[in-house]
Design an enzyme around this catalytic site. Structure first.
Site, short mmCIF file in Angstrom:
data_model
loop_
_atom_site.label_atom_id
_atom_site.label_comp_id
_atom_site.label_asym_id
_atom_site.label_seq_id
_atom_site.Cartn_x
_atom_site.Cartn_y
_atom_site.Cartn_z
N HIS A 124 0.81 -1.22 0.00
CA HIS A 124 0.00 0.00 0.00
C HIS A 124 0.85 1.27 0.00
O HIS A 124 1.90 1.34 0.62
CB HIS A 124 -0.94 0.00 1.21
CG HIS A 124 -0.23 -0.09 2.53
ND1 HIS A 124 0.29 1.00 3.19
CD2 HIS A 124 0.05 -1.16 3.31
CE1 HIS A 124 0.84 0.63 4.32
NE2 HIS A 124 0.73 -0.69 4.42
N ASP A 125 0.37 2.26 -0.74
CA ASP A 125 0.93 3.61 -0.77
C ASP A 125 2.33 3.69 -1.39
O ASP A 125 3.01 4.70 -1.25
CB ASP A 125 0.97 4.23 0.64
CG ASP A 125 -0.39 4.22 1.30
OD1 ASP A 125 -1.30 4.90 0.78
OD2 ASP A 125 -0.58 3.52 2.32
N GLY A 142 5.06 -1.06 2.79
CA GLY A 142 4.23 0.11 2.55
C GLY A 142 5.01 1.40 2.45
O GLY A 142 6.07 1.57 3.06
#
Length: 262
Positions: A124-125, A142
């Site tokens: 994520h991200d 992440g």
């Protein structure tokens, strides 16, 4: 859904998904709601796409890829986040790419012309640039940022919030827990450590001898001279007056939140 898309009869596609011209979808692939797939994408068998996800044109998903899944983060509370993928990327078998998180900016982004080989994971991200190669089992935690023309060898990875600069090279099994400056090669041995500059890669991309020499000098200042980081940074500031590449390196150092890999 575009009528001209080539869909295997066993594929399951949500009516709200949008497929561009000439998209092909293999057997047993599942495409969920709020997924947009651009023209000419080729999707193999047993892939899954979850939204919100926007995918550009000319991408290839070879098989068993899981794209746009929920972030693997316990803080996620169902907020709306997304994944955005550019053009002409290749995702090999069992690649996983997660959407962003509300606390991390809300978006995971992959640029253009990247190769993600089997079992690579983009969490994520993460922000991935263009023309990168992630070899088998590359793992990004992440919030990792990867520049352009980065090569990551098999079984290598990056700790959360790390940055990997343009033209960097991570050797097989290198696990980095700090920022990797542009142009730098990182070797294995448990936690990866800098091992020189990626001179061969720079030559292949058209860097002339003068540019490479300036980058080598900057590397020696940062890693070989034994200087404290503050003093090395001062010397890099002088060298940057005559080299845009050194200026890029210095800007990278100044923009970091995690410690520099040294």
């Amino acid at each position: 859904m575009n009528d001209k898309a080539l869909i295997h009869p066993t594929a399951v596609i949500d009516p709200s998904a949008r497929l561009g011209e000439g998209v092909s979808v293999g057997a047993y692939t599942v495409i969920g709601p709020e997924v947009e797939i651009g023209d000419g994408c080729q999707i193999g068998p047993h892939c899954s796409f979850s939204g919100p996800t926007r995918i550009g044109s000319g991408n290839r998903f070879i098989g068993h890829a899981a794209i746009g899944g929920e972030p693997q983060d316990k803080k996620v509370a169902g907020e709306r986040t997304e994944l955005v993928i550019g053009d002409r990327n290749v995702f090999r078998e069992f690649v996983t790419v997660n959407r962003g998180t509300g606390g991390g900016g809300g978006i995971t982004r992959i640029g253009d012309d990247n190769w993600l080989l089997a079992y690579s994971h983009v969490a994520h991200d993460c922000i991935v640039g263009n023309n990168c190669v992630f070899s088998n089992n590359t793992t990004l935690a992440g919030h990792v940022t990867v520049g352009d023309w980065v090569i990551i060898s098999g079984f290598a990875g990056a700790h959360q919030f790390c940055r990997i600069g343009d033209h960097a090279f991570l050797g097989m099994g290198a696990l980095v827990n700090g920022d990797v400056p542009p142009f730098t090669m990182v070797g294995g041995n448990s936690l990866g450590r800098p091992r020189g500059i990626n001179s061969e890669g720079l030559k292949r991309r058209g860097f002339d001898a003068g540019r490479i020499a300036a980058i080598k000098r900057a590397y020696r200042t940062l890693y070989v001279a034994g200087l404290p980081l503050a003093e090395a940074r001062e010397q890099l500031g002088v060298q940057a007056q005559d080299s845009d590449d050194v200026r890029q390196l210095l800007d990278f150092i100044d923009g970091g939140e995690r410690p520099l890999l040294r």
